[in-house]
Every structure is written in C-alpha cells, then in structure tokens.
Motif scaffolding. Structure first.
Motif, PDB file in Angstrom:
ATOM      1  N   GLU A   1      51.873  84.153  90.913  1.00 21.76           N
ATOM      2  CA  GLU A   1      51.953  84.331  92.359  1.00 21.76           C
ATOM      3  C   GLU A   1      50.737  85.090  92.887  1.00 21.76           C
ATOM      4  O   GLU A   1      50.167  84.736  93.917  1.00 21.76           O
ATOM      5  N   ALA A   2      50.343  86.126  92.165  1.00 23.75           N
ATOM      6  CA  ALA A   2      49.197  86.938  92.588  1.00 23.75           C
ATOM      7  C   ALA A   2      47.922  86.089  92.612  1.00 23.75           C
ATOM      8  O   ALA A   2      47.082  86.238  93.499  1.00 23.75           O
ATOM      9  N   ILE A   3      47.798  85.197  91.641  1.00 27.51           N
ATOM     10  CA  ILE A   3      46.614  84.325  91.590  1.00 27.51           C
ATOM     11  C   ILE A   3      46.674  83.299  92.717  1.00 27.51           C
ATOM     12  O   ILE A   3      45.683  83.048  93.410  1.00 27.51           O
ATOM     13  N   GLU A   4      47.850  82.751  92.946  1.00 31.99           N
ATOM     14  CA  GLU A   4      48.003  81.757  94.019  1.00 31.99           C
ATOM     15  C   GLU A   4      47.747  82.378  95.384  1.00 31.99           C
ATOM     16  O   GLU A   4      47.184  81.723  96.266  1.00 31.99           O
ATOM     17  N   GLU A   5      48.157  83.641  95.528  1.00 30.12           N
ATOM     18  CA  GLU A   5      47.915  84.335  96.794  1.00 30.12           C
ATOM     19  C   GLU A   5      46.431  84.480  97.105  1.00 30.12           C
ATOM     20  O   GLU A   5      46.035  84.637  98.250  1.00 30.12           O
ATOM     21  N   GLN A   6      45.603  84.442  96.071  1.00 31.37           N
ATOM     22  CA  GLN A   6      44.156  84.515  96.284  1.00 31.37           C
ATOM     23  C   GLN A   6      43.589  83.154  96.685  1.00 31.37           C
ATOM     24  O   GLN A   6      42.394  83.031  96.958  1.00 31.37           O
ATOM     25  N   GLY A   7      44.426  82.140  96.674  1.00 30.11           N
ATOM     26  CA  GLY A   7      43.987  80.831  97.146  1.00 30.11           C
ATOM     27  C   GLY A   7      43.662  79.826  96.048  1.00 30.11           C
ATOM     28  O   GLY A   7      43.020  78.810  96.306  1.00 30.11           O
ATOM     29  N   TYR A   8      44.152  80.085  94.823  1.00 36.16           N
ATOM     30  CA  TYR A   8      43.874  79.167  93.714  1.00 36.16           C
ATOM     31  C   TYR A   8      45.151  78.457  93.294  1.00 36.16           C
ATOM     32  O   TYR A   8      46.247  78.976  93.469  1.00 36.16           O
ATOM     33  N   ASP A   9      44.960  77.270  92.741  1.00 36.34           N
ATOM     34  CA  ASP A   9      46.102  76.487  92.276  1.00 36.34           C
ATOM     35  C   ASP A   9      46.242  76.614  90.772  1.00 36.34           C
ATOM     36  O   ASP A   9      45.263  76.452  90.038  1.00 36.34           O
TER      37      ASP A   9
END
Ligand SMILES: [Cu+2]
Length: 66
Positions: free
Chosen positions: A56-64
């Motif tokens: 989730e933290a990685i996705e929140e940065q805009g990555y898939d």
C-alpha cells in the motif's frame, strides 16, 4: 524478519528509488530497489508490519505492483 521481492511497475529513476525506499522506511520496514529488474526487495518484522501495508505504501507513491 521476513523478506519478499515485489515486481513494481513505473519506476524509472533515482527519484523513484528514493521515494519508495523512504515510504517503506517510514512505516518501519526496509526496501532495496533494483531498477534494472523492476523489483523491490523488502525486509520487515511481520509482528509489526504486513506485506500488504508495504504494498500500500508503495502504491501510494504512484507505482503499480505487478
Ligand atoms: Cu523516477
């Protein structure tokens, strides 16, 4: 400590590396980005942090995450 490797799309430069490593660190884990393989190796204490929270933290940065 648990370890996992995630395939992450959308990372292209040092800025991406920094923002992902920082985001995972902020929630208490550690991450190492491999830009060439589009992968992120994460290490975390699973009594405190879940892999889902890291994703989730990685996705929140805009990555898939693949
Ligand atoms: Cu970038």
């Amino acid at each position: 400590m648990k370890q996992a490797t995630l395939q992450v799309n959308g990372m292209s430069c040092q800025h991406c590396v920094n923002s992902i490593e920082k985001a995972v660190k902020e929630i208490g884990g550690s991450a190492r980005v491999d830009l060439q393989n589009n992968s992120v190796s994460v290490e975390y204490d699973d009594s405190k942090l879940s892999l889902d929270a890291i994703k989730e933290a990685i996705e929140e940065q805009g990555y898939d995450i693949a």
